[in-house]
Motif scaffolding. Structure first.
Motif, short mmCIF file in Angstrom:
data_model
loop_
_atom_site.label_atom_id
_atom_site.label_comp_id
_atom_site.label_asym_id
_atom_site.label_seq_id
_atom_site.Cartn_x
_atom_site.Cartn_y
_atom_site.Cartn_z
N VAL A 106 37.54 -18.06 50.28
CA VAL A 106 36.78 -17.19 49.39
C VAL A 106 37.10 -17.55 47.94
O VAL A 106 36.19 -17.70 47.10
N SER A 166 28.79 -11.08 45.43
CA SER A 166 29.20 -11.55 46.75
C SER A 166 28.95 -10.44 47.78
O SER A 166 29.16 -9.27 47.50
N ASP A 168 30.51 -10.82 50.71
CA ASP A 168 31.63 -11.10 51.60
C ASP A 168 32.49 -9.85 51.74
O ASP A 168 33.02 -9.33 50.75
N ARG A 170 35.38 -9.52 52.73
CA ARG A 170 36.77 -9.74 52.31
C ARG A 170 36.99 -9.41 50.84
O ARG A 170 38.12 -9.24 50.41
#
Length: 194
Positions: A106, A166, A168, A170
């Motif tokens: 990432v 993003s 994502d 995470r």
């Protein structure tokens, strides 16, 4: 950035040392930074608010880790104390110590996307993603109310600022409250928890 007070977490432990599946969050973040191919020296911004975190980091075996003492007067003041260090050159990647799901790929993807630009970059996630996951959403200081800063930034050499959005997961879980810690533990890869 690991020198905040962590008052919202309401834990007897310093926030960076709060464990997610028995591993302190700061160790998870430093492991992600170590795993990133594009990261060099890791500087830990510590403060009088988190003396045990400083000791923990100084005793760690993280490669090329250097603690930088900051005043502990807030994120912006502490960041400025870091940036004022003569050995640092922009761009500088900053990462909050409360991102226990962060991984090296990432970080590399964010740095790759930034490239050689002189602008600063704020990484944000959609507010809707955090809500869908059940992560806490505090008031945001981002100009787009649909976005929430993720705790990852690149400080460039000029005053231009860009936003990187993003999706994502995470990057969507900052552990600010006990409920966030439980969510992070649930979202960790299965093999790590077993």
């Amino acid at each position: 950035m690991c020198g905040g007070e962590g008052t919202r977490l309401k834990s007897a432990r310093e926030k960076p040392l709060y464990p997610i599946c028995d591993i302190p969050m700061v160790d998870r973040v430093t492991a992600a930074l170590e795993a990133a191919e594009r990261v060099g020296t890791i500087f830990a911004a510590v403060s009088p608010n988190a003396p045990e975190t400083r000791t923990h980091l100084e005793e760690s075996d993280v490669r090329s880790l250097e603690a930088i003492e900051t005043p502990g007067d807030g994120y912006v003041t502490d960041l400025q104390a870091v940036l004022d260090r003569p050995e640092l050159e922009t761009p500088v990647l900053t990462v909050a110590a409360d991102l226990p799901l962060l991984e090296g790929d990432v970080v590399d993807r964010i740095l790759e996307r930034h490239g050689e630009e002189d602008a600063s970059r704020t990484v944000c996630v959609p507010r809707a993603l955090k809500r869908r996951l059940g992560a806490s959403v505090d008031s945001s200081e981002h100009r787009d109310e649909n976005l929430v800063p993720a705790g990852v930034n690149i400080v460039g050499s000029d005053s231009t600022s860009m936003t990187h959005v993003s999706y994502d997961v995470r990057l969507a879980v900052n552990v600010n409250r006990i409920e966030d810690a439980r969510l992070a533990a649930e979202l960790l890869p299965r093999q790590e928890v077993e």
